[in-house]
Scaffold this active site. Structure first.
Site, PDB file in Angstrom:
ATOM      1  N   GLY A   1       0.868  -1.169   0.000  1.00 28.65           N
ATOM      2  CA  GLY A   1       0.000   0.000   0.000  1.00 28.65           C
ATOM      3  C   GLY A   1       0.899   1.211   0.000  1.00 28.65           C
ATOM      4  O   GLY A   1       1.906   1.238  -0.693  1.00 28.65           O
ATOM      5  N   GLU A   2       0.582   2.195   0.828  1.00 28.51           N
ATOM      6  CA  GLU A   2       1.392   3.407   0.903  1.00 28.51           C
ATOM      7  C   GLU A   2       1.898   3.517   2.335  1.00 28.51           C
ATOM      8  O   GLU A   2       1.112   3.673   3.266  1.00 28.51           O
ATOM      9  CB  GLU A   2       0.533   4.603   0.506  1.00 28.51           C
ATOM     10  N   SER A   3       3.216   3.420   2.524  1.00 26.56           N
ATOM     11  CA  SER A   3       3.772   3.297   3.878  1.00 26.56           C
ATOM     12  C   SER A   3       3.477   4.514   4.761  1.00 26.56           C
ATOM     13  O   SER A   3       3.254   4.372   5.964  1.00 26.56           O
ATOM     14  CB  SER A   3       5.285   3.033   3.818  1.00 26.56           C
TER      15      SER A   3
ATOM     16  N   CYS B   1       6.102  -5.324   0.491  1.00 21.44           N
ATOM     17  CA  CYS B   1       6.194  -4.009  -0.143  1.00 21.44           C
ATOM     18  C   CYS B   1       6.166  -2.909   0.926  1.00 21.44           C
ATOM     19  O   CYS B   1       7.119  -2.764   1.670  1.00 21.44           O
ATOM     20  CB  CYS B   1       5.092  -3.864  -1.200  1.00 21.44           C
TER      21      CYS B   1
ATOM     22  N   ARG C   1      12.644   3.439  -0.220  1.00 23.15           N
ATOM     23  CA  ARG C   1      11.239   3.501  -0.643  1.00 23.15           C
ATOM     24  C   ARG C   1      11.156   3.731  -2.150  1.00 23.15           C
ATOM     25  O   ARG C   1      11.953   4.472  -2.714  1.00 23.15           O
ATOM     26  CB  ARG C   1      10.520   4.681   0.025  1.00 23.15           C
TER      27      ARG C   1
ATOM     28  N   ILE D   1       5.592  -3.915  -7.447  1.00 22.59           N
ATOM     29  CA  ILE D   1       4.791  -2.731  -7.773  1.00 22.59           C
ATOM     30  C   ILE D   1       5.312  -1.551  -6.953  1.00 22.59           C
ATOM     31  O   ILE D   1       5.160  -1.523  -5.738  1.00 22.59           O
ATOM     32  CB  ILE D   1       3.298  -2.956  -7.460  1.00 22.59           C
ATOM     33  N   ARG D   2       5.965  -0.598  -7.609  1.00 27.00           N
ATOM     34  CA  ARG D   2       6.570   0.556  -6.909  1.00 27.00           C
ATOM     35  C   ARG D   2       7.260   0.086  -5.633  1.00 27.00           C
ATOM     36  O   ARG D   2       7.093   0.658  -4.558  1.00 27.00           O
ATOM     37  CB  ARG D   2       5.508   1.605  -6.580  1.00 27.00           C
TER      38      ARG D   2
ATOM     39  N   HIS E   1       4.981  -8.860  -3.970  1.00 32.12           N
ATOM     40  CA  HIS E   1       3.615  -9.152  -3.506  1.00 32.12           C
ATOM     41  C   HIS E   1       3.265 -10.630  -3.755  1.00 32.12           C
ATOM     42  O   HIS E   1       2.744 -10.958  -4.818  1.00 32.12           O
ATOM     43  CB  HIS E   1       2.606  -8.285  -4.269  1.00 32.12           C
TER      44      HIS E   1
ATOM     45  N   GLU F   1       0.848 -12.233  -2.532  1.00 31.79           N
ATOM     46  CA  GLU F   1      -0.606 -12.378  -2.493  1.00 31.79           C
ATOM     47  C   GLU F   1      -1.259 -12.129  -3.849  1.00 31.79           C
ATOM     48  O   GLU F   1      -2.445 -12.414  -4.037  1.00 31.79           O
ATOM     49  CB  GLU F   1      -1.201 -11.439  -1.430  1.00 31.79           C
TER      50      GLU F   1
END
Length: 196
Positions: free
Chosen positions: A52-54, A84, A113, A141-142, A178, A180
Site C-alpha cells: 500500500g502506501e507506507s 512491499c 522507498r 509494484i513501486r 507481492h 498475495e
C-alpha cells in the site's frame, strides 16, 4: 490459528484470500481477520502488513492505536510478514522517508522507498526462494529495495537474479514483492508455519 491482516490501507483482501488458501493447503483451521483495532489483537497467532502506501499505513496505525501494541507483539516473537510497504514499515532504516514517518524498526535492514520507480515501472519476474527449488513469480509494484542487511540475524529468503528481495529474521519476514497477487501460496505457507 488466528491471522490478522492489518487492514487500514493496501491490498488487504488479497492477503486474506491467499492466507485462507495457504491454511487449506496446510490442513490448518482458523480465521483470517481484517485487523483494524487494538482489541482484535487478542489471541492473534500472526500478523501480515500488506503493501500500500507506507506513509498512510504508518499514520493510520498510530491513529487507531495499533502501532505500539503491534510493535510490542513482534518484539515478543509474534510472527509477522510485511510485503512491499509492509517491508518498509518493519525496517530499521528507510531511505526516502518523510520526517513525520514512523516505522516499527524491528527488522535489521536498510531499504529505499519506491526504488523501482513509478507504477508504470512495475513488473513480474521469477524469484528464487531459499526454501524451495521451484521459482516463484514475484510481482513488484513501486517496490522498496533492500539496500543492506544490518546484522547477521537477517537471512536472505528470496533473490531476483543475484539480488536479495526477501529476508527473514527470527519471527519476521520482509519482502519487496507481492506474493498475495499470485495463485502460488508457498510464501504464505512458509510464513504460517512460524505460527504453528
Amino acid at each position: 490459528m488466528k491471522v490478522g491482516v492489518i487492514g487500514l490501507q493496501g491490498d488487504v483482501s488479497e492477503h486474506i484470500e491467499a492466507t485462507k488458501r495457504a491454511m487449506e493447503s496446510l490442513g490448518v483451521s482458523g480465521d483470517v481477520i481484517w485487523l483494524r483495532k487494538p482489541e482484535q489483537l487478542e489471541g492473534i497467532s500472526a500478523i501480515i502488513i500488506p503493501g500500500g502506501e507506507s506513509t498512510t499505513i504508518s499514520r493510520l496505525m498510530q491513529k487507531t492505536g495499533l502501532f505500539e501494541p503491534v510493535k510490542k507483539l513482534i518484539e515478543n516473537g509474534l510472527p509477522v510478514m510485511g510485503t512491499c510497504a509492509g517491508l518498509i514499515m518493519l525496517s530499521k532504516e528507510v531511505v526516502g522517508a518523510t520526517p513525520e514517518q514512523k516505522f516499527l524498526e524491528v527488522l535489521d535492514v536498510k531499504v529505499n522507498r519506491n526504488a523501482y520507480g513509478r507504477q508504470v515501472d512495475s513488473f513480474e519476474a521469477p524469484v528464487k526462494l531459499a526454501f524451495d527449488d521451484e521459482p516463484f513469480i514475484g510481482v513488484f509494484i513501486r517496490a522498496p529495495r533492500i539496500l543492506e542487511l544490518l546484522s547477521d540475524k537477517v537471512k536472505p529468503l528470496a533473490w531476483l537474479e543475484d539480488r536479495v528481495v526477501g529476508v527473514e529474521q527470527d519471527n519476521i519476514i520482509g519482502l519487496e514483492f507481492h506474493p498475495e497477487l499470485t495463485d502460488d501460496t508457498r510464501v504464505h505457507e512458509y510464513f504460517l508455519k512460524k505460527a504453528l
